[in-house]
Design an enzyme around this catalytic site. Structure first.
Site, short mmCIF file in Angstrom:
data_model
loop_
_atom_site.label_atom_id
_atom_site.label_comp_id
_atom_site.label_asym_id
_atom_site.label_seq_id
_atom_site.Cartn_x
_atom_site.Cartn_y
_atom_site.Cartn_z
CE LYS A 112 -17.05 -38.62 -32.81
NZ LYS A 112 -18.24 -37.97 -33.39
C1 LIG Z 1 -19.58 -38.15 -33.00
C2 LIG Z 1 -20.53 -37.09 -33.43
C3 LIG Z 1 -21.77 -36.92 -32.81
C4 LIG Z 1 -22.28 -37.83 -31.71
O1 LIG Z 1 -21.58 -37.70 -30.50
P1 LIG Z 1 -21.69 -38.82 -29.37
O2 LIG Z 1 -20.68 -38.45 -28.34
O3 LIG Z 1 -21.35 -40.13 -30.05
O4 LIG Z 1 -23.08 -38.83 -28.85
C5 LIG Z 1 -22.59 -35.86 -33.23
N1 LIG Z 1 -22.19 -35.04 -34.24
C6 LIG Z 1 -21.00 -35.19 -34.85
C7 LIG Z 1 -20.66 -34.27 -35.98
C8 LIG Z 1 -20.13 -36.21 -34.50
O5 LIG Z 1 -18.95 -36.35 -35.11
#
Ligand SMILES: *Cc1c(COP(=O)(O)O)cnc(C)c1O
Length: 462
Positions: A112
Site C-alpha cells: 500500500k
Molecule cells: C490490502 C492488502 C491486500 C489486498 O489488496 P486489494 O487491493 O484490497 O485486493 C493483500 N495483501 C496485503 C498485505 C494487503 O495489505
C-alpha cells in the site's frame, strides 16, 4: 484525459478532481474514459528504466495536463526514493518460471506504500496550488491506516484521522499507526469493531456539515483512482525485467478489495502482454465463488491469518463490471446495489469473458501455513501469509502454463507473526528502520464508537 463514473450519473472529471473526491457523487467509482495505450515500440524503449523513471512514464499518462511534467517527475522521484531497496520492487526467482515481486520495502512494509506515498505528495501539491485544506478520514483493520498516515504526515494542507477498532488489531499494526509523528495525523481507537468504524466514516462523508467552512473530506481507500494508477507501474516493471515485456507474463495477486489486481487488468488493457491474472483469496472468497460458479453473494466475514484480505464485498470489482457489462451503467448499478438482497449472476457469455482474463483459487489458513513452511524448507525464503495465498494460487492455476508467473509479495513477514508461528517458523526481525518500533512512544485517543464522538474530535483538532 477524463474519468467517468461506473454508475453513469455523475459528470466526467479530470485527474485532480478525481484525486480530491474519491467516490463519485452518484455512488460509483471513477474509471478512465479511455485507457491510455502503450505501443510495443514504447514498451521496448522502457526496458532499462529504473523504477521511478518508469513510474513517471506511466503515471503521466493518467495525470495528463493537470500538472507540468517536471513537477510530476520530481514528486515521483521523491516518492520512490523513500523505499529501502535500490530496485524499489525487487524481483526474486523462486521455483522454475516462478518469481516473487517484493512490494514490501516501503515505510510500512506493505504494497500500500506504493500508492499512499504518492497520494500524499500529489494531494499536497494540488491543495497548495488551490490554497485549500482537507481532512482525510478513513477506517482501517490493518495495513491501509499506517500506510496512509505515513504517506500524509508531511502534508501541509491535510489533517488526517484514521479509525481502528480498539484492541482488535495486531500489536505491530497498532504501533505502526500510533507512533507516526506529526501534529496533523491522528489515530483514533474506537470502542467497537471494524464495521462500526466504517459506518461512522460513511455517515461522516454523507453529511460533512460538521466541518468548518471551506473544508472537505477526502477518501484514501482504494476507491480513490490514484491508488490504482500507482499500482499499474509494478506490473510493467516486473514484465520488463523478466523478458523485456516481449512475451506474456502471468500475475498471481493476493486479493481483498480487488484494487491491486484491477491495476494488473489495466496494465493488460494498456498493452502489456499479460497471460493470466490469478485472483488468490482466503476463506473470504466471494471472488472465487464468482469465478468458479458465477455466483456473487454475501457471506459472513470470517477472520483469517491473512487479515488484509478479509472482506465480504470487493468494492473495486465494480470497475471491472463496467467493462463486463460493456459500459451499461444501469446494469452495473443493479448488480452492485442488488447484492444486499439477492445473489448476483451474469450471462454465460459475460462469465466466459471474465474467465478468459482471470483465474481464481481459494486458499484456507491451513494451506497458507503449509505453503509458508514448504517454501521456507525448499528455498529458505519466508513468505508472509498474504503472499503465501498468491504462491499457492499460482501453483494451482498456472501449473501447465508456459508463461512465467509473478507472485506479488504484498507484505513483509515480520508484520504477521501469528501465521509464521503457526507455520512452525521463527518470526523474522523487523527491518532496520522499524527495529525500535516496540519502544517508540504511542499516541492515540480512545473514543466511543459514535459519529458524534468522532466529529467532535475532528472539530476540536482541525
Ligand atoms: C490490502 C492488502 C491486500 C489486498 O489488496 P486489494 O487491493 O484490497 O485486493 C493483500 N495483501 C496485503 C498485505 C494487503 O495489505
Amino acid at each position: 484525459m477524463k474519468y467517468i463514473s461506473t454508475r453513469g450519473k455523475s459528470p466526467a472529471r479530470n485527474f485532480e478532481e478525481v484525486l480530491l473526491t474519491g467516490l463519485a457523487p452518484d455512488g460509483g467509482l471513477y474509471i478512465p474514459e479511455a485507457v491510455p495505450q502503450v505501443s510495443p515500440a514504447q514498451l521496448a524503449g522502457w526496458k532499462d528504466l529504473g523504477y521511478a523513471e518508469l513510474a513517471f512514464e506511466i503515471i503521466r499518462l493518467y495525470v495528463d495536463d493537470c500538472m507540468p511534467a517536471e513537477d510530476l517527475r520530481e514528486i515521483v522521484n521523491e516518492t520512490y526514493a523513500v523505499f529501502s531497496h535500490p530496485d524499489v520492487a525487487p524481483l526474486t526467482p523462486m521455483a522454475d518460471n516462478e518469481y516473487v515481486l517484493e512490494l514490501f520495502h516501503g515505510p510500512t512494509l506493505a504494497f500500500k506504500d506504493f500508492a499512499l506515498q504518492l497520494l500524499g505528495r500529489l494531494l499536497d501539491y494540488f491543495l497548495a496550488r488551490r490554497r485549500k485544506h482537507v481532512a482525510i478520514l478513513g477506517a482501517t483493520s490493518g495495513d491501509t491506516g499506517s500506510a496512509a498516515l505515513e504517506g500524509c504526515r508531511h502534508c501541509e494542507w491535510v489533517d488526517m484521522y484514521i479509525l481502528y477498532p480498539h484492541n482488535r488489531v495486531s500489536e505491530v499494526q497498532r504501533r505502526q499507526m500510533t507512533t507516526v509523528p506529526g501534529d496533523n495525523v491522528n489515530s483514533l481507537a474506537l470502542e467497537g469493531n471494524f464495521d462500526d468504524c466504517q459506518n461512522i466514516v460513511k455517515k461522516a462523508f454523507a453529511d460533512q456539515s460538521f466541518l468548518p467552512e471551506g473544508y472537505q473530506l477526502v477518501a484514501v481507500n482504494s476507491i480513490n483512482f490514484s491508488r490504482i494508477m500507482a499500482q499499474i507501474v509494478y506490473y510493467f516493471y516486473a514484465a520488463l525485467k523478466i523478458n523485456g515485456a516481449q512475451a506474456p507474463v502471468s500475475f498471481s495477486v493476493p486479493t481483498g478489495n480487488f484494487g491491486d489486481i484491477y491495476a494488473g487488468y489495466l496494465a493488460k488493457k494498456m498493452g502489456l502482454p499479460v497471460d493470466r491474472l490469478v485472483i488468490a483469496t482466503n476463506k473470504n472468497d466471494i471472488l472465487h465463488r464468482f469465478m468458479s460458479s458465477n455466483q456473487y453473494n454475501l457471506e459472513d466475514l470470517e477472520p483469517s491469518l491473512s487479515p488484509s484480505m478479509d472482506i465480504m464485498v470487493s468494492s473495486n470489482f465494480e470497475r471491472f463490471l463496467f467493462d463486463l457489462f460493456k459500459g451499461d451503467t444501469d446494469r452495473v448499478t443493479d448488480f452492485v446495489t442488488g447484492l444486499s438482497r439477492d445473489p448476483q449472476t451474469v450471462s454465460n457469455e459475460e462469465w466466459a469473458f471474465a474467465k478468459a482474463i482471470f483465474d481464481s483459487c481459494r486458499v484456507d489458513d491451513d494451506t497458507t501455513c503449509e505453503t509458508i513452511s514448504g517454501v521456507y524448507a525448499e528455498y529458505g525464503y519466508l513468505l508472509d501469509p498474504h503472499t503465501a495465498t498468491g504462491i499457492k494460487a499460482a501453483r494451482v492455476c498456472c501449473a501447465n502454463n508456459p508463461a512465467p508467473v509473478v507472485c506479488l509479495a504484498t507484505a513483509h513477514p515480520a508484520k504477521f507473526a501469528d501465521a509464521i508461528t503457526r507455520a512452525g517458523l521463527e518470526t523474522p526481525a523487523l527491518p532496520p528502520h522499524l527495529s525500535d518500533l516496540m519502544k517508540r512512544e504511542e499516541r492515540t485517543t480512545v473514543l466511543p464508537a459514535t459519529l458524534d464522538a468522532v466529529t467532535g474530535f475532528i472539530q476540536k483538532t482541525l
